[in-house]
Design an enzyme around this catalytic site. Structure first.
Site, mmCIF file in Angstrom:
data_model
loop_
_atom_site.group_PDB
_atom_site.id
_atom_site.type_symbol
_atom_site.label_atom_id
_atom_site.label_comp_id
_atom_site.label_asym_id
_atom_site.label_seq_id
_atom_site.Cartn_x
_atom_site.Cartn_y
_atom_site.Cartn_z
ATOM 1 N N ARG A 19 0.775 -1.310 -0.191
ATOM 2 C CA ARG A 19 -0.208 -0.044 0.089
ATOM 3 C C ARG A 19 0.963 1.301 -0.027
ATOM 4 O O ARG A 19 0.664 2.225 -0.760
ATOM 5 C CB ARG A 19 -0.965 -0.012 1.170
ATOM 6 N N ASN A 42 -6.016 -3.158 1.916
ATOM 7 C CA ASN A 42 -5.927 -4.659 1.958
ATOM 8 C C ASN A 42 -7.230 -5.217 2.249
ATOM 9 O O ASN A 42 -7.989 -4.665 2.525
ATOM 10 C CB ASN A 42 -5.179 -4.967 3.279
#
Length: 96
Positions: A19, A42
């Site tokens: 990320r 996620n």
């Protein structure tokens, strides 16, 4: 032409800084001109979802970035699909 896409990235993509990697690379693309907005998060199945909106060329660059991923990741496959544009998106952020 402006588009909005959802990318689902599968493989070893959680717990490896994926990320942060995506956010950093999008921020770099956006330094020259504001080209992408959206988010990265996620998912409970171990994958990562990226929602990105911008010009088609910028989305293609992002897809290539996602295929590589950060050093510790192992991207097995990416699913992508076009979704409806959201005019309220202005920034790119990491969702928790």
């Amino acid at each position: 032409m402006k588009k909005r896409c959802e990318f689902l990235i599968f493989g070893k993509v959680q717990g490896v800084g994926f990320r942060r990697f995506v956010k950093y690379r999008v921020d770099k693309l956006n330094e020259e001109s504001k080209v992408l907005s959206g988010n990265v998060c996620n998912l409970s199945d171990g994958s990562v979802r990226v929602i990105a909106q911008g010009e088609e060329e910028a989305l293609e660059k992002l897809c290539k970035i996602l295929e590589i991923g950060p050093i510790k990741s192992e991207v097995e496959r990416i699913q992508s699909r076009e979704i409806d544009i959201d005019e309220s998106l202005n920034d790119f952020e990491i969702l928790r």
